[in-house]
Design an enzyme around this catalytic site. Structure first.
Site, PDB file in Angstrom:
ATOM      1  N   GLU A 214       0.846  -1.212   0.000  1.00 50.58           N
ATOM      2  CA  GLU A 214       0.000   0.000   0.000  1.00 50.58           C
ATOM      3  C   GLU A 214       0.873   1.251   0.000  1.00 50.58           C
ATOM      4  O   GLU A 214       0.610   2.214  -0.723  1.00 50.58           O
ATOM      5  CB  GLU A 214      -0.922  -0.003   1.229  1.00 50.58           C
TER       6      GLU A 214
ATOM      7  N   LYS B  44     -13.501   5.963  11.738  1.00 44.10           N
ATOM      8  CA  LYS B  44     -12.038   5.933  11.573  1.00 44.10           C
ATOM      9  C   LYS B  44     -11.393   7.291  11.874  1.00 44.10           C
ATOM     10  O   LYS B  44     -10.167   7.401  11.937  1.00 44.10           O
ATOM     11  CB  LYS B  44     -11.677   5.530  10.139  1.00 44.10           C
TER      12      LYS B  44
HETATM   13  C1  5RP Z   1      -5.158  -2.970   4.894  1.00 43.14           C
HETATM   14  C2  5RP Z   1      -5.504  -1.570   5.267  1.00 43.14           C
HETATM   15  C3  5RP Z   1      -6.941  -1.179   5.204  1.00 43.14           C
HETATM   16  O1  5RP Z   1      -7.058  -0.034   4.415  1.00 43.14           O
HETATM   17  C4  5RP Z   1      -7.442  -0.886   6.586  1.00 43.14           C
HETATM   18  O2  5RP Z   1      -7.178  -2.003   7.415  1.00 43.14           O
HETATM   19  C5  5RP Z   1      -8.947  -0.581   6.577  1.00 43.14           C
HETATM   20  O3  5RP Z   1      -9.655  -1.742   6.329  1.00 43.14           O
HETATM   21  P1  5RP Z   1     -11.231  -1.773   6.191  1.00 43.14           P
HETATM   22  O4  5RP Z   1     -11.588  -1.013   4.956  1.00 43.14           O
HETATM   23  O5  5RP Z   1     -11.539  -3.246   6.082  1.00 43.14           O
HETATM   24  O6  5RP Z   1     -11.833  -1.163   7.436  1.00 43.14           O
HETATM   25  O7  5RP Z   1      -4.671  -0.771   5.611  1.00 43.14           O
HETATM   26  O8  5RP Z   1      -3.812  -3.258   5.110  1.00 43.14           O
END
Ligand code: 5RP
Length: 218
Positions: A103, A121
């Site tokens: 990422e 978040k």
């Molecule tokens: C994966 C990530 C995701 O973006 C993060 O964990 C958010 O996940 P979700 O959309 O399932 O809440 O960094 O490595």
């Protein structure tokens, strides 16, 4: 509205940032899975996608979206990904899905990073979500000891091997007052591949899904 519905709303709103005939950087996670569903509806207008994980690659291919090697392209206009936490400077904690290294690489190449999250978040201070750190397997005990010196409580994520063949340590109890400085400091621990702080390369645009609809923070 459920959390998943808020994620879905934010994810579909991200289509607005995908231009015709472009290559799209695609993150990982449940919010991104909604985005991939949305992307499939305009797949004939795209040149393809660059993926940040084997999980997203499989879903992209299943829906008929071509996945390109990042090394084959010289620029990427947009990267769309979720986050585990995001503050008002658009700095993030990522890596809940263990895909943080790829990422961070795709985000580094992209001109614009669009972060898609639900409102749960959003935080004032990063660090309630344990900070994921990808480590070379033989260094996991050493890195854990170094993290303890920084005041963290390291927990090896059980049963997880990353797409790069490494391990994840989740660092609990970190006080992240200066995310940029901590990101650099953690990168300097030998054996750390990547840490989940995205402060050096924060998001450019944040789409926040909430029960009142999706808002855009620029
Ligand atoms: C994966 C990530 C995701 O973006 C993060 O964990 C958010 O996940 P979700 O959309 O399932 O809440 O960094 O490595």
């Amino acid at each position: 509205m459920t959390q998943d519905e808020m994620k879905r709303d934010a994810a579909w709103a991200a289509l607005e940032f995908v231009s015709e005939d472009s290559i799209v950087g695609v993150g990982t996670g449940s919010t991104v899975n909604h985005f991939i569903d949305a992307l499939a509806t305009i797949k004939h207008t795209l040149r393809g996608a660059v993926s940040s994980s084997e999980q997203s690659t499989a879903k992209l291919k299943q829906l008929g979206i071509e996945v390109l090697d990042l090394n084959e392209i010289s620029e990427l206009s947009v990267y769309i990904d979720g986050a585990d936490e995001i503050n008002d400077q658009k700095q993030m904690i990522k890596g809940g899905g263990a895909a943080l290294t790829r990422e961070k690489i795709v985000a580094a190449v992209a001109k614009t990073f669009v972060c898609i999250v639900d409102s749960t978040k959003q935080v004032n201070v990063l660090g309630k979500f344990p900070l994921p750190i990808e480590v070379i397997p033989m260094a996991s005990s050493y890195v854990s000891r170094e993290l303890q010196k920084l005041g963290a409580t390291p927990v090896l994520r059980q049963g997880v091997v990353t797409d790069n063949g490494n391990l994840i340590i989740d660092a609990h109890d970190l006080q992240i007052a200066d995310a940029l400085a901590l990101e650099q400091q953690l990168n300097n621990i030998v054996g750390v591949v990547t840490n989940g702080l995205f402060a050096r390369r924060p998001a450019d645009i944040v789409l926040v899904g909430s029960s009142n609809g999706t808002s855009i923070l620029k």
